[in-house]
Design a protein around this motif. Structure first.
Motif, PDB file in Angstrom:
ATOM      1  N   THR A 149       0.925  -1.263  -0.082  1.00 46.92           N
ATOM      2  CA  THR A 149      -0.093   0.059  -0.017  1.00 46.92           C
ATOM      3  C   THR A 149       0.915   1.198   0.281  1.00 46.92           C
ATOM      4  O   THR A 149       2.098   1.222   0.380  1.00 46.92           O
ATOM      5  N   SER A 150       0.249   2.598  -0.342  1.00 52.20           N
ATOM      6  CA  SER A 150       0.861   3.761  -0.122  1.00 52.20           C
ATOM      7  C   SER A 150       0.242   4.503   0.991  1.00 52.20           C
ATOM      8  O   SER A 150      -0.741   4.059   1.573  1.00 52.20           O
ATOM      9  N   SER A 151       1.020   5.491   1.124  1.00 50.45           N
ATOM     10  CA  SER A 151       0.115   6.485   2.276  1.00 50.45           C
ATOM     11  C   SER A 151      -0.967   7.146   1.527  1.00 50.45           C
ATOM     12  O   SER A 151      -1.049   6.964   0.444  1.00 50.45           O
ATOM     13  N   TRP A 152      -1.729   7.794   2.429  1.00 51.46           N
ATOM     14  CA  TRP A 152      -2.889   8.463   2.003  1.00 51.46           C
ATOM     15  C   TRP A 152      -2.480   9.922   1.503  1.00 51.46           C
ATOM     16  O   TRP A 152      -1.636  10.657   2.031  1.00 51.46           O
ATOM     17  N   THR A 153      -3.124  10.344   0.626  1.00 51.79           N
ATOM     18  CA  THR A 153      -2.987  12.063  -0.066  1.00 51.79           C
ATOM     19  C   THR A 153      -4.345  12.511   0.023  1.00 51.79           C
ATOM     20  O   THR A 153      -5.098  12.049  -0.518  1.00 51.79           O
ATOM     21  N   VAL A 154      -4.273  13.237   0.854  1.00 52.08           N
ATOM     22  CA  VAL A 154      -5.587  13.990   1.335  1.00 52.08           C
ATOM     23  C   VAL A 154      -5.921  15.510   0.458  1.00 52.08           C
ATOM     24  O   VAL A 154      -4.982  16.286   0.156  1.00 52.08           O
ATOM     25  N   SER A 155      -7.123  15.532   0.097  1.00 53.22           N
ATOM     26  CA  SER A 155      -7.401  16.831  -0.798  1.00 53.22           C
ATOM     27  C   SER A 155      -7.801  17.808   0.045  1.00 53.22           C
ATOM     28  O   SER A 155      -7.760  18.078   1.413  1.00 53.22           O
ATOM     29  N   ALA A 156      -7.805  19.083  -0.427  1.00 55.72           N
ATOM     30  CA  ALA A 156      -8.294  20.395   0.173  1.00 55.72           C
ATOM     31  C   ALA A 156      -9.695  20.174   0.521  1.00 55.72           C
ATOM     32  O   ALA A 156     -10.345  19.493   0.140  1.00 55.72           O
ATOM     33  N   ALA A 157     -10.050  21.186   1.523  1.00 54.06           N
ATOM     34  CA  ALA A 157     -11.407  20.974   2.146  1.00 54.06           C
ATOM     35  C   ALA A 157     -12.239  21.657   0.968  1.00 54.06           C
ATOM     36  O   ALA A 157     -11.948  22.376   0.122  1.00 54.06           O
ATOM     37  N   PHE A 158     -13.470  21.120   0.962  1.00 51.09           N
ATOM     38  CA  PHE A 158     -14.406  21.313  -0.357  1.00 51.09           C
ATOM     39  C   PHE A 158     -16.049  21.195   0.271  1.00 51.09           C
ATOM     40  O   PHE A 158     -16.451  20.544   1.198  1.00 51.09           O
TER      41      PHE A 158
END
Length: 315
Positions: free
Chosen positions: A118-127
């Motif tokens: 697995t990879s680490s998570w990448t988080v989006s900006a707030a929406f």
């Protein structure tokens, strides 16, 4: 009602923090990872249809798949998006049915996985759906009404329709086709309205932009054109003009024939003997009494038989 919605939105934003998504990231930090993490995780929205997109990390194997989770910022738990649990590189994730509350703020995260990595998570900006969506062009129908235009405006058909009670204003750009003169009107949102005090028989083009209480990200409609009233028929004017010219020529021709006929009769009467003139007049005026030849012919000069003098006019 709109004021209460705005106050509720401000209260929610004042209590938001970073805890919900940072806690999730800390929990995932205990898992060993070896795949490159996705990049450019972002959420775009048009007419309340929300789409998440991302790029696979550098050197990601072709067998990599990607999963998506979302979180409401006011909550503390991430939720997997079932329809986006095994995406391939280049695919997007539709979040329209996931982001159901237009005033809430959301985040999404993406990670890569294979059979054993697995990879680490990448988080989006707030929406926030309501304020971050782009309002597409509305459906517009324009028709003439004499010295005015009638407009019918409908929100664009969309899966994630924005409630029409959140529409505030319509910005109308009205342009006269003939010379490019234009003006701008701002009207409260209505599905039917009238633009008055325009010139009759003139074509105008109207462009419509929608504004809402929370959002100014709007795309104007295409220009829709119509005449205020039916323009004069050029073909009918041409027909009338040709008909008038034909009648004038016909009158001139008749007049010319009449004048020429009268002139010919006069010349013949002057040059021919009275007896021949009588027959010509008889043909022209049927029923007229014959003149007394005995009296007229008595004064006529006598000519010799066979002489060419008979063909000469009298002097």
């Amino acid at each position: 009602m709109r004021l209460w919605i705005l106050l509720l939105l401000l209260l929610r934003q004042s209590h938001l923090g970073n805890a919900p998504w940072t806690e999730g990231l800390q929990a995932e930090g205990a898992i060993s990872v070896s795949l490159p993490a996705p990049s450019n995780v972002s959420i775009s929205s048009i007419n309340m249809e929300h789409t998440l997109s991302f790029l696979p990390g550098a050197d990601s194997p072709d067998s990599s798949r990607f999963e998506v989770q979302v979180v409401r910022v006011s909550k503390r738990s991430w939720t997997a998006v079932a329809a986006c649990s095994a995406l391939k590189a280049g695919q997007t994730c539709n979040l329209t049915q996931v982001f159901k509350k237009p005033l809430e703020q959301y985040r999404a995260r993406v990670r890569a996985f294979t059979a054993g990595q697995t990879s680490s998570w990448t988080v989006s900006a707030a929406f926030q759906p309501l304020s971050d969506t782009v309002l597409g062009p509305p459906d517009v129908v324009v028709s003439g009404c004499g010295n005015c235009l009638l407009l019918q405006v409908r929100p664009p058909s969309s899966v994630g329709m924005l409630p029409t009670d959140l529409y505030m204003d319509l910005v109308l750009n009205v342009k006269r086709t003939r010379d490019g003169a234009q003006f701008i009107l701002t009207r409260p949102y209505k599905e039917e309205m009238e633009i008055s005090y325009l010139q009759r028989g003139v074509e105008y083009c109207v462009t419509v932009t929608v504004k809402t209480l929370f959002n100014d990200n709007s795309v104007p409609s295409d220009a829709h054109c119509a005449f205020t009233s039916p323009p004069p028929s050029h073909s009918l004017s041409v027909v009338y003009g040709l008909l008038g010219a034909f009648c004038a020529l016909l009158l001139l021709l008749i007049g010319s024939i009449t004048c020429n006929g009268q002139l010919s009769v006069r010349l013949l009467r002057r040059r021919l003997p009275t007896s021949l003139s009588y027959f010509l007049l008889k043909v022209q005026d049927v029923g007229a009494a014959p003149p007394e030849l005995s009296g007229d012919t008595s004064d006529m000069p006598l000519h010799k038989e066979g002489s060419a003098d008979c063909l000469l006019p009298d002097h």
